[in-house]
Write a protein that holds these residues in place. Structure first.
Motif, PDB file in Angstrom:
ATOM      1  N   PHE A  67     -29.838 -57.052  89.081  1.00 25.62           N
ATOM      2  CA  PHE A  67     -30.428 -57.459  87.810  1.00 25.62           C
ATOM      3  C   PHE A  67     -29.362 -57.359  86.731  1.00 25.62           C
ATOM      4  O   PHE A  67     -28.367 -56.640  86.874  1.00 25.62           O
ATOM      5  CB  PHE A  67     -31.655 -56.602  87.440  1.00 25.62           C
ATOM      6  CG  PHE A  67     -31.301 -55.224  86.965  1.00 25.62           C
ATOM      7  CD1 PHE A  67     -31.111 -54.962  85.612  1.00 25.62           C
ATOM      8  CD2 PHE A  67     -31.160 -54.183  87.877  1.00 25.62           C
ATOM      9  CE1 PHE A  67     -30.780 -53.689  85.180  1.00 25.62           C
ATOM     10  CE2 PHE A  67     -30.830 -52.907  87.449  1.00 25.62           C
ATOM     11  CZ  PHE A  67     -30.640 -52.663  86.096  1.00 25.62           C
ATOM     12  N   VAL A  68     -29.575 -58.092  85.667  1.00 27.36           N
ATOM     13  CA  VAL A  68     -28.714 -58.003  84.489  1.00 27.36           C
ATOM     14  C   VAL A  68     -29.611 -58.102  83.255  1.00 27.36           C
ATOM     15  O   VAL A  68     -30.520 -58.931  83.202  1.00 27.36           O
ATOM     16  CB  VAL A  68     -27.642 -59.127  84.444  1.00 27.36           C
ATOM     17  CG1 VAL A  68     -26.790 -59.014  83.186  1.00 27.36           C
ATOM     18  CG2 VAL A  68     -26.758 -59.110  85.689  1.00 27.36           C
ATOM     19  N   ASP A  69     -29.339 -57.237  82.288  1.00 30.10           N
ATOM     20  CA  ASP A  69     -29.989 -57.321  80.984  1.00 30.10           C
ATOM     21  C   ASP A  69     -29.099 -58.166  80.076  1.00 30.10           C
ATOM     22  O   ASP A  69     -27.891 -57.926  79.980  1.00 30.10           O
ATOM     23  CB  ASP A  69     -30.176 -55.935  80.366  1.00 30.10           C
ATOM     24  CG  ASP A  69     -31.198 -55.103  81.121  1.00 30.10           C
ATOM     25  OD1 ASP A  69     -32.078 -55.688  81.785  1.00 30.10           O
ATOM     26  OD2 ASP A  69     -31.126 -53.860  81.031  1.00 30.10           O
ATOM     27  N   PHE A  70     -29.702 -59.151  79.429  1.00 34.94           N
ATOM     28  CA  PHE A  70     -28.987 -60.047  78.523  1.00 34.94           C
ATOM     29  C   PHE A  70     -29.563 -59.931  77.133  1.00 34.94           C
ATOM     30  O   PHE A  70     -30.780 -59.856  76.970  1.00 34.94           O
ATOM     31  CB  PHE A  70     -29.141 -61.517  78.961  1.00 34.94           C
ATOM     32  CG  PHE A  70     -28.388 -61.856  80.198  1.00 34.94           C
ATOM     33  CD1 PHE A  70     -27.087 -62.309  80.129  1.00 34.94           C
ATOM     34  CD2 PHE A  70     -28.990 -61.722  81.441  1.00 34.94           C
ATOM     35  CE1 PHE A  70     -26.385 -62.623  81.278  1.00 34.94           C
ATOM     36  CE2 PHE A  70     -28.304 -62.030  82.592  1.00 34.94           C
ATOM     37  CZ  PHE A  70     -26.990 -62.482  82.511  1.00 34.94           C
ATOM     38  N   TYR A  71     -28.695 -59.932  76.130  1.00 36.26           N
ATOM     39  CA  TYR A  71     -29.216 -60.109  74.786  1.00 36.26           C
ATOM     40  C   TYR A  71     -29.216 -61.601  74.502  1.00 36.26           C
ATOM     41  O   TYR A  71     -28.376 -62.354  74.974  1.00 36.26           O
ATOM     42  CB  TYR A  71     -28.467 -59.305  73.726  1.00 36.26           C
ATOM     43  CG  TYR A  71     -26.971 -59.436  73.708  1.00 36.26           C
ATOM     44  CD1 TYR A  71     -26.354 -60.420  72.944  1.00 36.26           C
ATOM     45  CD2 TYR A  71     -26.174 -58.551  74.433  1.00 36.26           C
ATOM     46  CE1 TYR A  71     -24.980 -60.525  72.913  1.00 36.26           C
ATOM     47  CE2 TYR A  71     -24.801 -58.655  74.398  1.00 36.26           C
ATOM     48  CZ  TYR A  71     -24.199 -59.644  73.638  1.00 36.26           C
ATOM     49  OH  TYR A  71     -22.838 -59.757  73.615  1.00 36.26           O
ATOM     50  N   ASN A  72     -30.235 -62.019  73.781  1.00 36.21           N
ATOM     51  CA  ASN A  72     -30.491 -63.431  73.554  1.00 36.21           C
ATOM     52  C   ASN A  72     -30.876 -63.607  72.088  1.00 36.21           C
ATOM     53  O   ASN A  72     -31.756 -62.912  71.591  1.00 36.21           O
ATOM     54  CB  ASN A  72     -31.637 -63.885  74.477  1.00 36.21           C
ATOM     55  CG  ASN A  72     -31.850 -65.378  74.485  1.00 36.21           C
ATOM     56  OD1 ASN A  72     -31.270 -66.122  73.702  1.00 36.21           O
ATOM     57  ND2 ASN A  72     -32.725 -65.818  75.373  1.00 36.21           N
ATOM     58  N   LEU A  73     -30.190 -64.507  71.409  1.00 35.48           N
ATOM     59  CA  LEU A  73     -30.511 -64.835  70.026  1.00 35.48           C
ATOM     60  C   LEU A  73     -30.852 -66.314  69.959  1.00 35.48           C
ATOM     61  O   LEU A  73     -30.014 -67.171  70.291  1.00 35.48           O
ATOM     62  CB  LEU A  73     -29.330 -64.522  69.099  1.00 35.48           C
ATOM     63  CG  LEU A  73     -29.491 -64.933  67.628  1.00 35.48           C
ATOM     64  CD1 LEU A  73     -30.658 -64.213  66.969  1.00 35.48           C
ATOM     65  CD2 LEU A  73     -28.186 -64.673  66.871  1.00 35.48           C
ATOM     66  N   GLU A  74     -32.073 -66.599  69.580  1.00 37.43           N
ATOM     67  CA  GLU A  74     -32.568 -67.967  69.429  1.00 37.43           C
ATOM     68  C   GLU A  74     -33.698 -67.907  68.412  1.00 37.43           C
ATOM     69  O   GLU A  74     -33.799 -66.940  67.667  1.00 37.43           O
ATOM     70  CB  GLU A  74     -33.038 -68.524  70.785  1.00 37.43           C
ATOM     71  CG  GLU A  74     -34.130 -67.689  71.440  1.00 37.43           C
ATOM     72  CD  GLU A  74     -34.425 -68.052  72.882  1.00 37.43           C
ATOM     73  OE1 GLU A  74     -33.759 -68.943  73.436  1.00 37.43           O
ATOM     74  OE2 GLU A  74     -35.335 -67.443  73.450  1.00 37.43           O
ATOM     75  N   LEU A  75     -34.540 -68.910  68.351  1.00 35.78           N
ATOM     76  CA  LEU A  75     -35.702 -68.850  67.472  1.00 35.78           C
ATOM     77  C   LEU A  75     -36.891 -68.265  68.215  1.00 35.78           C
ATOM     78  O   LEU A  75     -36.972 -68.336  69.443  1.00 35.78           O
ATOM     79  CB  LEU A  75     -36.048 -70.238  66.927  1.00 35.78           C
ATOM     80  CG  LEU A  75     -34.998 -70.864  66.022  1.00 35.78           C
ATOM     81  CD1 LEU A  75     -35.431 -72.258  65.577  1.00 35.78           C
ATOM     82  CD2 LEU A  75     -34.686 -69.981  64.820  1.00 35.78           C
ATOM     83  N   SER A  76     -37.843 -67.717  67.463  1.00 31.76           N
ATOM     84  CA  SER A  76     -38.981 -67.043  68.077  1.00 31.76           C
ATOM     85  C   SER A  76     -39.827 -67.975  68.939  1.00 31.76           C
ATOM     86  O   SER A  76     -40.469 -67.525  69.884  1.00 31.76           O
ATOM     87  CB  SER A  76     -39.853 -66.393  66.998  1.00 31.76           C
ATOM     88  OG  SER A  76     -40.362 -67.384  66.121  1.00 31.76           O
ATOM     89  N   ASN A  77     -39.804 -69.276  68.661  1.00 28.19           N
ATOM     90  CA  ASN A  77     -40.616 -70.211  69.439  1.00 28.19           C
ATOM     91  C   ASN A  77     -39.774 -71.221  70.227  1.00 28.19           C
ATOM     92  O   ASN A  77     -40.275 -72.252  70.654  1.00 28.19           O
ATOM     93  CB  ASN A  77     -41.601 -70.943  68.528  1.00 28.19           C
ATOM     94  CG  ASN A  77     -40.909 -71.786  67.472  1.00 28.19           C
ATOM     95  OD1 ASN A  77     -39.692 -71.745  67.313  1.00 28.19           O
ATOM     96  ND2 ASN A  77     -41.695 -72.551  66.735  1.00 28.19           N
ATOM     97  N   THR A  78     -38.505 -70.928  70.424  1.00 23.29           N
ATOM     98  CA  THR A  78     -37.611 -71.859  71.117  1.00 23.29           C
ATOM     99  C   THR A  78     -38.167 -72.291  72.463  1.00 23.29           C
ATOM    100  O   THR A  78     -38.180 -73.483  72.787  1.00 23.29           O
ATOM    101  CB  THR A  78     -36.206 -71.228  71.300  1.00 23.29           C
ATOM    102  OG1 THR A  78     -35.606 -71.095  70.011  1.00 23.29           O
ATOM    103  CG2 THR A  78     -35.324 -72.081  72.184  1.00 23.29           C
ATOM    104  N   ASN A  79     -38.630 -71.349  73.255  1.00 29.86           N
ATOM    105  CA  ASN A  79     -39.086 -71.693  74.606  1.00 29.86           C
ATOM    106  C   ASN A  79     -40.460 -72.353  74.639  1.00 29.86           C
ATOM    107  O   ASN A  79     -40.921 -72.765  75.699  1.00 29.86           O
ATOM    108  CB  ASN A  79     -39.054 -70.463  75.504  1.00 29.86           C
ATOM    109  CG  ASN A  79     -37.622 -70.051  75.785  1.00 29.86           C
ATOM    110  OD1 ASN A  79     -36.761 -70.891  76.027  1.00 29.86           O
ATOM    111  ND2 ASN A  79     -37.362 -68.759  75.730  1.00 29.86           N
ATOM    112  N   VAL A  80     -41.087 -72.493  73.473  1.00 30.36           N
ATOM    113  CA  VAL A  80     -42.388 -73.153  73.381  1.00 30.36           C
ATOM    114  C   VAL A  80     -42.243 -74.577  72.834  1.00 30.36           C
ATOM    115  O   VAL A  80     -42.756 -75.529  73.408  1.00 30.36           O
ATOM    116  CB  VAL A  80     -43.364 -72.339  72.492  1.00 30.36           C
ATOM    117  CG1 VAL A  80     -44.689 -73.059  72.332  1.00 30.36           C
ATOM    118  CG2 VAL A  80     -43.569 -70.948  73.065  1.00 30.36           C
TER     119      VAL A  80
END
Length: 164
Positions: free
Chosen positions: A132-145
């Motif tokens: 497993f790997v933990d990633f930090y991710n910066l995008e918009l709160s609804n990007t994946n929607v």
């Protein structure tokens, strides 16, 4: 009638600011107090509420057949604990609704930096061999929607990719 699938090998190159420029930026550590400049992540997060979080991914492997892009924001990804990882990318041709097959490239990202994907950059990953790997991710709160456009090469070209 059966359809045959092709597996295309992608040789992952070690990421550098120069070889990743078509897709975004590579950000390495800088000294504390350094003034903001072009070596810092040039972010586009004005189209919503930024979301900075840690996501845990398990056993992702190295193969894919789907690639995604976001056209409303940049996205930053980096691993925690110094773990290396892989990503496949294709430049953002935002006037075209599918990635240019001949322009897909793979990169090995070391655990001492992060990447910023330019608005519209197609990406598949992160991928890795770790449990497993933990990633930090910066995008918009609804990007994946509301800003998640995916192309499936298995459907369009009977094609899968494997990163080496």
């Amino acid at each position: 009638m059966s359809t045959s699938q092709t597996v295309q090998q992608l040789q992952a190159q070690l990421v550098t600011p120069e070889n990743f420029r078509r897709y975004g930026q590579v950000i390495f550590a800088s000294t504390d107090g350094k003034a903001f400049d072009v070596e810092d992540a040039q972010l586009n997060l004005q189209n919503g509420t930024p979301r900075f979080y840690i996501m845990r991914l398990h056993r992702k492997g190295r193969s894919f057949h789907k690639i995604t892009r976001h056209v409303q924001c940049t996205q930053c990804l980096g691993s925690l604990e110094g773990k290396d990882w892989l990503i496949a990318v294709c430049p953002p041709h935002n006037d075209v609704n599918e990635p240019a097959l001949e322009e897909i490239a793979a990169f090995r990202i070391p655990g001492n930096c992060f990447i910023k994907l330019e608005v519209g950059t197609w990406h598949a990953g992160p991928y890795f061999d770790h449990e497993f790997v933990d990633f930090y991710n910066l995008e918009l709160s609804n990007t994946n929607v509301v800003d998640h456009f995916t192309h499936d090469f298995l459907k369009s070209h009977q094609l899968k990719f494997e990163m080496a």
